[in-house]
Each structure stands twice: as C-alpha cells, then as structure tokens.
Design a protein around this motif. Structure first.
Motif, PDB file in Angstrom:
ATOM      1  N   LYS A 318      10.779   9.785   4.825  1.00  0.00           N
ATOM      2  CA  LYS A 318       9.471   9.799   4.164  1.00  0.00           C
ATOM      3  C   LYS A 318       9.533   9.089   2.805  1.00  0.00           C
ATOM      4  O   LYS A 318       8.604   8.377   2.428  1.00  0.00           O
ATOM      5  CB  LYS A 318       8.993  11.237   3.961  1.00  0.00           C
ATOM      6  N   ALA A 319      10.633   9.309   2.076  1.00  0.00           N
ATOM      7  CA  ALA A 319      10.780   8.685   0.758  1.00  0.00           C
ATOM      8  C   ALA A 319      10.831   7.169   0.874  1.00  0.00           C
ATOM      9  O   ALA A 319      10.220   6.447   0.075  1.00  0.00           O
ATOM     10  CB  ALA A 319      12.043   9.210   0.070  1.00  0.00           C
ATOM     11  N   GLU A 321       9.540   5.382   3.303  1.00  0.00           N
ATOM     12  CA  GLU A 321       8.214   4.915   3.726  1.00  0.00           C
ATOM     13  C   GLU A 321       7.213   4.971   2.575  1.00  0.00           C
ATOM     14  O   GLU A 321       6.416   4.039   2.384  1.00  0.00           O
ATOM     15  CB  GLU A 321       7.723   5.769   4.900  1.00  0.00           C
ATOM     16  N   LYS A 322       7.251   6.052   1.786  1.00  0.00           N
ATOM     17  CA  LYS A 322       6.349   6.178   0.644  1.00  0.00           C
ATOM     18  C   LYS A 322       6.575   5.056  -0.366  1.00  0.00           C
ATOM     19  O   LYS A 322       5.621   4.473  -0.899  1.00  0.00           O
ATOM     20  CB  LYS A 322       6.554   7.529  -0.043  1.00  0.00           C
ATOM     21  N   LYS A 325       5.160   1.786   1.027  1.00  0.00           N
ATOM     22  CA  LYS A 325       3.696   1.745   0.978  1.00  0.00           C
ATOM     23  C   LYS A 325       3.191   1.580  -0.452  1.00  0.00           C
ATOM     24  O   LYS A 325       2.096   1.053  -0.670  1.00  0.00           O
ATOM     25  CB  LYS A 325       3.119   3.009   1.609  1.00  0.00           C
ATOM     26  N   ALA A 326       3.982   2.037  -1.414  1.00  0.00           N
ATOM     27  CA  ALA A 326       3.592   1.896  -2.825  1.00  0.00           C
ATOM     28  C   ALA A 326       3.965   0.532  -3.384  1.00  0.00           C
ATOM     29  O   ALA A 326       3.649   0.228  -4.547  1.00  0.00           O
ATOM     30  CB  ALA A 326       4.246   2.998  -3.659  1.00  0.00           C
ATOM     31  N   ALA A 359       5.019   7.955  -6.358  1.00  0.00           N
ATOM     32  CA  ALA A 359       5.041   7.980  -4.885  1.00  0.00           C
ATOM     33  C   ALA A 359       5.880   9.128  -4.371  1.00  0.00           C
ATOM     34  O   ALA A 359       5.509   9.819  -3.404  1.00  0.00           O
ATOM     35  CB  ALA A 359       5.573   6.635  -4.360  1.00  0.00           C
ATOM     36  N   TRP A 360       7.004   9.360  -5.003  1.00  0.00           N
ATOM     37  CA  TRP A 360       7.909  10.405  -4.523  1.00  0.00           C
ATOM     38  C   TRP A 360       7.499  11.809  -4.959  1.00  0.00           C
ATOM     39  O   TRP A 360       7.757  12.780  -4.252  1.00  0.00           O
ATOM     40  CB  TRP A 360       9.345  10.103  -4.970  1.00  0.00           C
ATOM     41  N   SER A 362       4.628  12.919  -4.873  1.00  0.00           N
ATOM     42  CA  SER A 362       3.643  13.379  -3.892  1.00  0.00           C
ATOM     43  C   SER A 362       4.295  14.029  -2.681  1.00  0.00           C
ATOM     44  O   SER A 362       3.619  14.681  -1.881  1.00  0.00           O
ATOM     45  CB  SER A 362       2.760  12.208  -3.457  1.00  0.00           C
ATOM     46  N   LEU A 363       5.594  13.846  -2.521  1.00  0.00           N
ATOM     47  CA  LEU A 363       6.305  14.420  -1.381  1.00  0.00           C
ATOM     48  C   LEU A 363       6.864  15.809  -1.673  1.00  0.00           C
ATOM     49  O   LEU A 363       7.294  16.500  -0.743  1.00  0.00           O
ATOM     50  CB  LEU A 363       7.474  13.516  -0.981  1.00  0.00           C
ATOM     51  N   SER A 366       5.192  18.537   0.216  1.00  0.00           N
ATOM     52  CA  SER A 366       4.769  18.191   1.586  1.00  0.00           C
ATOM     53  C   SER A 366       5.665  18.845   2.620  1.00  0.00           C
ATOM     54  O   SER A 366       6.747  19.325   2.319  1.00  0.00           O
ATOM     55  CB  SER A 366       4.797  16.680   1.761  1.00  0.00           C
TER      56      SER A 366
END
Length: 366
Positions: A318-319, A321-322, A325-326, A359-360, A362-363, A366
């Motif tokens: 996820k990290a 990918e985040k 995307k950022a 970005a990170w 926000s995880l 989650s």
C-alpha cells in the motif's frame, strides 16, 4: 502501469527506478538513490556540447588518486555503466563458486552475471572459501558498511587461492571528504599482497551515475589489480563503449569540488530529517497496532537512502502504491531483493518529502 508490470524478469534482473515514466502526476523520484542536489550544471553543459572524446580517464584517475594518479591510471578502465564492467570481470574470472558479501540482500546484478556464467551460487552466510566474491560496500539496499580494515579481513578470510574479488564502492564516496582514506582504491599494498602471495585478483568498481545524478549517461569504472588485468578486460570490451557525452561529463564533473562539498554537507542533514518524519509515522502505527508493528530503519547516516522495514507485506504494498499515486515513487523491496516488508526511500529535499509523508500518513489508520 507500474515497473513490475513491464519488466520481464526472465530476461533481466529487476532494477526499478522507472515508475516515474508511468506517472501523469510525477513530482519527485524517491525510488532511486541519486544525489538529491540534481545533476551538476557545468558537467551537464559539457556533455551536451561534447563532439570528441576527451582524456576523461586521466581526469578520473586524478580524482581517485590526487597525489599519484600517474602511477595508477594504467590500471583504470572506463565502462558503459558498472554493469558492463561487472560482466567483463566475471566472464574473465576462473570457473567455480560465487558468493555475495555478508549482507542479507545486495544489488542483484552480480548474482545475475554469476548465474549466466554457470557458477555455483553460495549464500552470503556460507563459511567456505569461494572462487568469486562480489561485495557491494556500502551495501545497496541494506545500508551496511565495512570500513577498510574490516573489509580487508573479510576478503582474506573468504576468498580461495587464485580467486577473484569484486568490491563495488559506488556509494562509498558519499562517506565524507576523506572517503579516499577508507576506500580500497587506496589500498595498493593490500591489493599487491593478495595477487603476489595468493594469486587473488582484486577489482574495485564504481558506478558514477548515482553520486553525480547522471543515470542516463551510463558511466562506470574499474580499478584492476595490474595493467595486464586491464588489458585482458579491454580485449573483450566493445570498442568505444563509453559515449563522448559521458566522457565530457566526466572530464568536467571530477573538478566540481563545490558540488561534492555540498553533497557531504546536505545529505546527512536531509537524511536525518526524513528519518525523523518517518519515525513519527512509525510511532503512530505502533500506537494503533502495537510495538511489533514499529518500523525499523537501516543504513549509515551518510548515505543517500533509508532502508525501511514496515513489518507488514500488505502495508508495504500500500505504501508503494500510495507514493506512486502521489507522484513520489519509492522502491519496493519485493521485486529484485525479495524483501516484501521493506521499502527503500531516497533522500530528497524537504518540500518533496512533505508529499510522501502526507501520502503515508493517510495509511496509518487504514
């Protein structure tokens, strides 16, 4: 689309560093360990204007050995990136076993060339002496580093008589302005002793594209044990393998002392800052998921990256990918290194780090 979707690992060792090509919102690349200052402008201008081959090898020799370069320049060979030189040395090494350095993961090109040349592959913790040893020091990606006294002992205790040792010091000049004192390029007596008493050939390889942030130019060098070793490599090297733009760039960049001084000054400061901000994220995760989820950070303080174990495969994915995307891609430890809970984060200037941290963060929940 990501790098892993377009990289055919049956033909090439996964390398990474290409995610930015597939990003419409690209901001900064945290996946490669190039110098965060960017490319030296004077050298870049020289590369653009180059039409003829310059005496770049002699200039690099002066950079490596300021006091006595003329005594050693004949043992220096330039190549089309370090990969060409790795291939040449491994092809000319005597047949037998291969072992990486003592780290649990390191740059994979050495293993790939060993496999291609049908060598018996040993693990890094194997205690038996080996025909061919390839050590990346400082180690990319783990950030481990052996000072010169330690690496000399390690080599002596692990190589068999008549063997070949390759030490990749591509990231070693980041150490400090005194890096030459701790480099095997300065260990002339040690190299001579290995060859004269044990018939062991020591090669020191550099990829110069990270320190001077010029990956597209393909620029590497190898310091050979003797002139005859250099001639043996040159005999099978493709003629004019280093293009004129790269040679002109090298001719100019080795004299840019201001750039290197700034590198030694800024890199540890920016690395410390990004490490502190990553630690804040780790602390927040530990509050939610427990101490076992706290991240671990690896690598010497002078290096241009941090090797981060986020302790969870899913979170690592996820990290990555985040970040992508950022617009700030990082390097996953899964492809190539086979370390699925790890992420490699390059040192970059603080305003770009802000984007990655947001970005990170926000995880976290989650």
């Amino acid at each position: 689309m990501s790098t892993t979707q377009v990289w055919d690992t049956s033909l090439q060792q996964f390398h990474g560093g290409q995610d930015w090509k597939f990003l419409d919102n690209f901001v900064e690349d945290f996946s490669v360990t190039t110098n965060s200052l960017g490319t030296p402008q004077g050298a870049l201008v020289a590369a653009r204007e180059a039409v003829d081959q310059e005496p770049a090898k002699s200039s690099l020799a002066k950079f490596l050995w300021p006091a006595d370069h003329q005594s050693h320049v004949s043992r220096l060979l330039l190549g089309n990136g370090a990969s060409e030189l790795i291939d040449l040395v491994i092809r000319t090494a005597p047949p037998g076993s291969w072992k990486p350095g003592p780290w649990d993961a390191q740059y994979k090109e050495y293993q790939r060339f060993a496999e291609v040349n049908n060598r018996t592959l040993l693990s890094s913790d194997d205690k038996q002496r080996t025909t061919l040893i390839c050590i990346v020091n400082p180690c990319n990606p783990t950030g481990d580093y052996m000072p010169v006294s330690e690496i000399r002992d390690w080599i002596t205790n692990n190589i068999e008589r008549g063997g070949v040792v390759i030490v990749d010091e591509s990231m070693q000049p980041w150490l400090s302005s005194s890096w030459r004192d701790d480099s095997l390029t300065s260990q002339h007596k040690f190299a001579s002793m290995l060859y004269e008493t044990l018939n062991v050939s020591l090669y020191v390889i550099h990829s110069w594209t990270k320190l001077w942030s010029c990956t597209g130019l393909r620029l590497g060098s190898v310091v050979c044990p003797t002139l005859s070793h250099c001639k043996q490599l040159k005999k099978i090297q493709v003629p004019w393998s280093v293009n004129s733009a790269a040679l002109a760039f090298l001719e100019t960049v080795v004299t840019d002392t201001d750039y290197l001084n700034k590198t030694w000054e800024i890199t540890p400061v920016w690395r410390k800052e990004i490490l502190s901000r990553l630690t804040i994220i780790s602390d927040e995760i530990a509050k939610v998921k427990g101490e076992q989820a706290r991240w671990s950070f690896h690598g010497k303080e002078f290096l241009s990256w941090i090797w981060v174990d986020v302790k969870d495969v899913g979170f690592a994915e996820k990290a990555v990918e985040k970040a992508r995307k950022a617009g700030v891609p990082v390097r996953s430890g899964k492809p190539g290194y086979n370390r699925p809970t790890f992420v490699r984060v390059a040192v970059r200037e603080p305003s770009k780090v802000d984007i990655l941290i947001r970005a990170w963060m926000s995880l976290v929940n989650s």
